[in-house]
Design an enzyme around this catalytic site. Structure first.
Site, PDB file in Angstrom:
ATOM      1  N   HIS A  89       0.816  -1.213   0.000  1.00 14.38           N
ATOM      2  CA  HIS A  89       0.000   0.000   0.000  1.00 14.38           C
ATOM      3  C   HIS A  89       0.851   1.264   0.000  1.00 14.38           C
ATOM      4  O   HIS A  89       0.376   2.336  -0.373  1.00 14.38           O
ATOM      5  CB  HIS A  89      -0.973  -0.004   1.189  1.00 14.38           C
ATOM      6  CG  HIS A  89      -0.385   0.403   2.497  1.00 14.38           C
ATOM      7  ND1 HIS A  89      -0.007  -0.506   3.467  1.00 14.38           N
ATOM      8  CD2 HIS A  89      -0.114   1.620   3.024  1.00 14.38           C
ATOM      9  CE1 HIS A  89       0.462   0.136   4.516  1.00 14.38           C
ATOM     10  NE2 HIS A  89       0.412   1.437   4.268  1.00 14.38           N
ATOM     11  N   ASP A 120      -0.023  -7.473   1.707  1.00  9.30           N
ATOM     12  CA  ASP A 120       0.465  -6.099   1.786  1.00  9.30           C
ATOM     13  C   ASP A 120       1.992  -6.017   1.766  1.00  9.30           C
ATOM     14  O   ASP A 120       2.595  -5.250   2.506  1.00  9.30           O
ATOM     15  CB  ASP A 120      -0.081  -5.393   3.032  1.00  9.30           C
ATOM     16  CG  ASP A 120      -0.047  -3.867   2.887  1.00  9.30           C
ATOM     17  OD1 ASP A 120       0.293  -3.385   1.791  1.00  9.30           O
ATOM     18  OD2 ASP A 120      -0.357  -3.173   3.870  1.00  9.30           O
ATOM     19  N   SER A 199       4.884   2.855   7.655  1.00  9.00           N
ATOM     20  CA  SER A 199       4.539   1.675   6.868  1.00  9.00           C
ATOM     21  C   SER A 199       5.733   1.216   6.045  1.00  9.00           C
ATOM     22  O   SER A 199       6.364   2.014   5.347  1.00  9.00           O
ATOM     23  CB  SER A 199       3.383   1.979   5.917  1.00  9.00           C
ATOM     24  OG  SER A 199       2.202   2.213   6.614  1.00  9.00           O
TER      25      SER A 199
END
Length: 346
Positions: A89, A120, A199
């Site tokens: 993402h 992911d 992230s």
């Protein structure tokens, strides 16, 4: 990625951090294997400082900042060939990126190798990898224990090379990113503060090993915003397994994720509450077809886990493995049926 709701974690409560520090200071033994050096009562605080500083010095050069058309995120140098692992993402729909190394102020060009949104994860590669790259060392997921201290390293809110501290709160969690999003399995839960931009960064033990890739933050169930001190990371074993496949094959060829072989949608019951996952389509020769499921059936349980919607079905399957035989229960017309189903692979 900066601005993503999936990585909005509040700062860990001061009491929790203090308790973790006191526990670590009073603990004995350990060194570069993930433990803390025994410094005795007088020198324990100084020893813990030195341990943190050594780990940061060892690992932070392996953590990079990734710039895409959508914003900023983090990544971890995977090997000396210039491969970098991150969250899918973080990359969005981009296939070209700028990467800022921790020891370099000039961005380097990188391209997409492959991504795997169901877990992911993604791999990119520097187009002109420097000779002084610092590949991270990935630890064994089987060695991760609840209560051990960890550091989260990344680029939260665009603040490059940032470090936060906490503990491993739980292991083996499954969590969905919401309807239409991925359902991630076997996650490491941590109290280390993780903010937007973390992230794809590194969750690191005190042995200087990456034990996970931070990817998602918990949200309050009533929609009240971020849940403090609850974040999740993809475990090292999953990262290395899928990254190796993407580097070697350009894609994931063996996901290890269980599948039922159906396309579903959430169906509402009394009071417009979610009441199950309605089957829209059944894959030919798949597990569901072999068990007799057909379009229009409403799945209400898998392996004794209640299914109320698409998300809960995905979470139930995330806790299983391909080849597992599980009891699946569904409603058809006004009757309830069930059968043993041997799960396939996504």
């Amino acid at each position: 990625m900066t601005g993503s709701r999936r990585n909005t974690l509040a700062t860990c409560a001061a009491a929790l951090c203090a308790a973790a520090l006191l526990s670590a200071c009073s603990g004995g033994g350990g060194n570069r294997d993930g433990g803390i050096a025994d410094a005795g009562p007088a020198g324990s605080a100084a020893s813990l400082d030195e341990t943190f500083q050594q780990v940061v010095g060892d690992v932070l050069p392996s953590v990079v900042q990734i710039t895409t058309g959508q914003g900023l995120g983090s990544g971890v140098v995977y090997d000396s060939d210039g491969h970098i692992v991150t969250n899918a993402h973080v990359l969005g729909d981009s296939d070209r990126f700028e990467v800022l190394l921790a020891n370099n102020r000039k961005p380097l060009a990188a391209r997409l190798v492959a991504d795997y949104p169901p877990q992911d994860l993604a791999v990119i590669r520097l187009e002109d990898a420097p000779d002084d790259l610092n590949p991270a060392t990935f630890g064994k997921s089987s060695d991760v224990e609840v209560g051990q201290m960890v550091l989260a390293m990344g680029n939260p809110l665009g603040l490059d090379s940032s470090v936060t501290q906490g503990i491993v709160s739980a292991v083996g969690r499954s969590l969905s990113e919401g309807e239409g999003g991925a359902t991630l399995s076997n996650l490491v839960q941590t109290s280390a503060p993780i903010n937007p931009g973390n992230s794809g960064g590194a969750l690191v033990n005190l042995g200087g090993e990456v034990i996970g890739i931070p990817t998602i933050g918990a949200m309050e169930p009533d929609g009240g915003g971020q849940a403090a001190g609850i974040g999740f990371a993809i475990p090292a074993a999953t990262v290395t397994d899928l990254a190796d496949q993407m580097i070697e094959n350009g894609k994931v060829t063996d996901s290890g994720r269980a599948a039922l072989g159906v396309t579903v949608r959430t169906v509402l019951g009394e009071g417009f509450r979610p009441a199950g996952a309605a089957v829209v389509d059944v894959a030919d020769d798949g597990p569901a077809a072999d068990a007799g499921l057909r379009a229009g059936d409403v799945i209400i349980a898998v392996a004794d886990e209640q299914v109320t919607d698409v998300v809960s079905l995905a979470e139930a399957l995330a806790s299983q493995q391909p080849g597992d035989s599980v009891e699946v229960t569904w409603e058809r017309d006004d009757s309830e049926e069930s059968a043993k189903v041997k799960l396939d692979e996504v």
